[in-house]
Design a protein around this motif. Structure first.
Motif: not given
Length: 251
Positions: A190, A192-194
Motif C-alpha cells: 500500500r 507509504r506503508m510497509q
C-alpha cells in the motif's frame, strides 16, 4: 502421457463432477467478499487427488507444452515451469472456462471502483478474441515443479497489453506427504506503508484465486490501487507441482 491420457485419467476420477459444475456451485458472493477484503480467496477441493496426480504425471510429456522455463537462468528463483500449448488438456481448458465468467463479474466490479472504463466479455472466448486481436496469441496456463531447495521469487504474471486482473493456482501435491516447505505467499504494497505478507494454506486439490497485479482498496477519499505479488517459499524436501491458470494470453 499425452493430452488424451490426461483427459481420460481425469474423467475417470470425476464421475459427474466436472470442473464446470464444481466451480459453478461455489459461494461466489463470499468469494468476491474475500477477494475485496484481502486480494485472494481460497477454494478447497477444486480437483480430486486423482485429477491432481494425472496432471502432475504429465509434466515430462514434451508434446503438451510450448516452452520450458528454468527459473535460475532468469533470476526468477529455483525450479522450473512449462507453458501448455493449444489445445489445452481438457481439465485445464474446462477450469479456465468455468472460472472466467465468475471472475469477470468480480473484475468488472473492481474496474468500476477504480473508475476504469473497461468491460470484460461474458465468456472466456470473447476475452481471448480481444487478446488475439492485439497479438497476444500464446497460451499462458502452466505447470510448475519444485524440488528440495527450489523457490519462486515474488512476481506478477503480466504478458501484454490486455491483462485479466485475477488468476488462480491449484496445488497438485500434498504438503507433509509429497513435500515440506513450499508455502504459497502473497504480498501487498500500500502507498507509504510497509509490505504486508500472507501465507495461504493449501492442500492437494485446493485453489487460490488472487489479484494478478493490482486491486482496489477503500480509503478515506475513495478507492485506490494496491500492488500485489505472489511467490513460493523454499522447499525443504520432496517435490511440489502446481497448476497455474492465467486468463490472458501472451505476446
Amino acid at each position: 502421457m499425452n493430452a488424451d491420457q490426461i483427459e481420460a485419467d481425469t474423467v475417470s476420477s470425476q464421475t459427474d463432477e466436472t470442473p464446470i459444475r464444481h466451480v459453478d456451485r461455489r459461494d461466489w458472493a463470499a468469494l468476491a467478499a474475500s477477494l475485496d477484503a484481502s486480494g485472494h480467496a481460497l477454494l478447497p477441493g477444486v480437483l480430486s487427488p486423482a485429477q491432481c496426480e494425472a496432471l502432475a504425471r504429465g509434466y515430462d510429456d514434451e508434446a503438451l507444452y510450448r516452452s520450458r522455463v528454468v527459473m535460475a537462468r532468469h533470476g526468477f528463483g529455483r525450479g522450473e515451469y512449462r507453458y501448455f500449448r493449444y489445445p489445452l488438456p481438457s481439465p485445464v481448458h474446462e477450469l479456465r472456462e468455468a472460472f472466467y465468467p465468475h471472475l469477470a463479474r468480480i473484475a468488472q466490479g473492481w474496474n468500476e471502483k477504480l473508475g476504469q472504463d473497461l468491460e470484460y466479455p461474458p465468456t472466456l472466448q470473447g476475452f481471448l478474441d480481444r487478446c488475439h486481436a492485439a497479438g497476444q496469441t500464446r497460451p499462458t496456463p502452466l505447470l510448475l515443479r519444485y524440488r528440495a531447495g527450489d523457490y519462486n521469487c515474488l512476481h506478477q504474471d503480466v504478458y501484454g497489453e490486455h491483462v485479466f486482473p485475477l488468476q488462480l493456482a491449484i496445488l497438485l501435491s500434498e504438503p507433509g506427504r509429497d513435500f515440506e516447505g513450499g508455502e504459497f505467499v502473497l504480498t501487498e504494497q500500500r502507498p507509504r506503508m510497509q509490505s504486508r505478507v500472507e501465507v495461504v494454506p493449501l492442500r492437494q486439490g485446493d485453489a487460490v484465486v488472487f489479484a494478478v497485479n493490482q486491486r482496489p482498496v477503500r480509503g478515506a477519499r475513495g478507492y485506490y490501487r494496491v500492488a500485489m505479488r505472489h511467490g513460493v517459499s523454499r522447499l525443504r524436501a520432496g517435490e511440489r507441482h502446481t497448476l497455474g491458470v492465467i486468463f490472458h494470453d501472451a505476446t
